[in-house]
Design a protein around this motif. Structure first.
Motif, PDB file in Angstrom:
ATOM      1  N   GLU A 130      24.556  -0.299  32.231  1.00  0.00           N
ATOM      2  CA  GLU A 130      25.205   0.454  31.143  1.00  0.00           C
ATOM      3  C   GLU A 130      25.392  -0.429  29.906  1.00  0.00           C
ATOM      4  O   GLU A 130      25.170   0.001  28.782  1.00  0.00           O
ATOM      5  N   GLU A 131      25.838  -1.664  30.142  1.00  0.00           N
ATOM      6  CA  GLU A 131      26.034  -2.612  29.035  1.00  0.00           C
ATOM      7  C   GLU A 131      24.748  -2.814  28.244  1.00  0.00           C
ATOM      8  O   GLU A 131      24.742  -2.812  27.022  1.00  0.00           O
ATOM      9  N   LEU A 132      23.672  -3.000  28.991  1.00  0.00           N
ATOM     10  CA  LEU A 132      22.386  -3.295  28.363  1.00  0.00           C
ATOM     11  C   LEU A 132      21.869  -2.088  27.590  1.00  0.00           C
ATOM     12  O   LEU A 132      21.363  -2.216  26.468  1.00  0.00           O
ATOM     13  N   VAL A 133      22.021  -0.921  28.193  1.00  0.00           N
ATOM     14  CA  VAL A 133      21.551   0.302  27.526  1.00  0.00           C
ATOM     15  C   VAL A 133      22.388   0.539  26.268  1.00  0.00           C
ATOM     16  O   VAL A 133      21.859   0.875  25.206  1.00  0.00           O
ATOM     17  N   TYR A 134      23.696   0.299  26.369  1.00  0.00           N
ATOM     18  CA  TYR A 134      24.553   0.463  25.195  1.00  0.00           C
ATOM     19  C   TYR A 134      24.177  -0.555  24.106  1.00  0.00           C
ATOM     20  O   TYR A 134      23.930  -0.202  22.953  1.00  0.00           O
ATOM     21  N   GLY A 135      24.101  -1.821  24.496  1.00  0.00           N
ATOM     22  CA  GLY A 135      23.894  -2.890  23.512  1.00  0.00           C
ATOM     23  C   GLY A 135      22.542  -2.815  22.814  1.00  0.00           C
ATOM     24  O   GLY A 135      22.435  -3.053  21.616  1.00  0.00           O
ATOM     25  N   ALA A 136      21.504  -2.465  23.575  1.00  0.00           N
ATOM     26  CA  ALA A 136      20.152  -2.493  23.004  1.00  0.00           C
ATOM     27  C   ALA A 136      19.710  -1.136  22.470  1.00  0.00           C
ATOM     28  O   ALA A 136      18.749  -1.055  21.718  1.00  0.00           O
TER      29      ALA A 136
END
Ligand code: GRG
Length: 297
Positions: free
Chosen positions: A143-149
């Motif tokens: 989730e973090e990665l999808v949000y951040g990128a």
């Protein structure tokens, strides 16, 4: 001290990226070459180093973070390849060498970027499996990665940036909104993934997030400053390009002196955010913040 730490970690990341990208089977050779051309061109490796340093600050072994750190660097590199394309910034040099599309052509550069982004998730899957991470934590990290990128993060920031093109006099708040997403979200994502891997308490996760966003903004301001007063040979790309493209930057909007002042203030605020937390030994992160304040590339 911090110089040798950063050198050592960057070379650890370089080696891990090299190993993890040379074993592609049944992939056209030119695609692998194009991906590796930009990936192994010697970036500063700030984002992966932040993953490792955050894990270490939480008293855990950094080893577990290496696949995640590599995945973030692959995503960062894809964003640089695409950002340099004629349809975006149309730049000829990056990381001290010709940009990807100048060597491999636009189509291959787009596809190399796409492949780096997609393969990053493969690395995460394999890293999570190897570390036997609990399912809940894997989902949080994804989730973090999808949000951040993604659209809410880096790509949304890039779109905001494009929408403000040719206007170097946008409001400061608008500029900060662009950079919070375009630059800040992937930096915050690196620190937050390190925090999840290091099993930070929720109060510490919040503090690290504040640290990362202030650091991210400071990093961007220094990037803008270096585009005015930096050394082209050291930076690895031409200086003065922001002004030439009439880009909205901190120096363009508030001037060079105030930009420097803001850079110092944000770095100080970043450092203050992570002092005195029971589960965090912040020394290395504080040193990184100070190093970035004085970086010349
Ligand atoms: C998805 C096309 C697309 C773009 C996303 C991140 C981004 C937006 C574009 C990259 C260009 C850029 C100047 C972004 C601002 C952040 C920044 C200062 C990037 C350069 O990062 P460094 O200095 O580069 O860490 P190295 O080469 O050291 O890794």
């Amino acid at each position: 001290m911090i110089n040798s730490y950063l050198k050592e970690k960057a070379s650890l990341i370089d080696q891990a990226l090299d190993e993890r990208t040379k074993e592609f089977k049944h992939v056209p050779e030119v695609l692998v070459e194009s991906m590796r051309y930009s990936l192994l061109a010697g970036g500063k490796r700030l984002r992966p180093i932040l993953v490792l340093a955050t894990i270490e600050a939480l008293g855990k072994e950094e080893e577990i973070g290496i696949p995640f750190a590599c995945a973030i660097e692959m995503i960062h590199t894809y964003s640089l390849i695409h950002d340099d394309l004629p349809a975006m910034d149309n730049d000829d040099y990056r990381r001290g060498r010709l940009t990807n599309h100048k060597v491999y052509g636009d189509a291959m550069a787009i596809l190399a970027g796409d492949a780096l982004l997609t393969e990053a998730f493969g690395l995460i899957a394999r890293g999570a499996e190897k570390a036997r991470l609990p399912q809940e934590r894997i989902i949080r990290i994804l989730e973090e990665l999808v949000y951040g990128a993604g659209a809410r993060g880096m790509i949304g920031g890039q779109v905001r940036d494009i929408l403000s093109d040719d206007n170097d006099q946008i409001a400061l708040s608008q500029l900060e909104e662009i950079h919070r997403h375009k630059t800040g979200d992937l930096i915050a994502c690196s620190v937050r993934i390190g925090a999840y891997l290091g099993e930070a308490r929720s109060e510490t996760l919040q503090a690290l997030t504040r640290f990362a966003y202030r650091l991210g903004l400071a990093f961007q301001i220094q990037d803008d400053i270096l585009d005015v007063i930096g050394d082209q040979e050291v930076i690895g790309k031409p200086v003065g390009s922001d002004e030439e493209k009439k880009k909205a930057t901190y120096p363009a909007i508030i001037g060079l002196d105030q930009s420097k002042e803001k850079l110092h203030q944000l770095t100080e605020e970043a450092k203050q955010s992570i002092q005195h937390l029971p589960d965090l030994q912040p020394e290395r992160l504080l040193q990184i913040a100070d190093f970035l304040l004085n970086r010349d590339r």
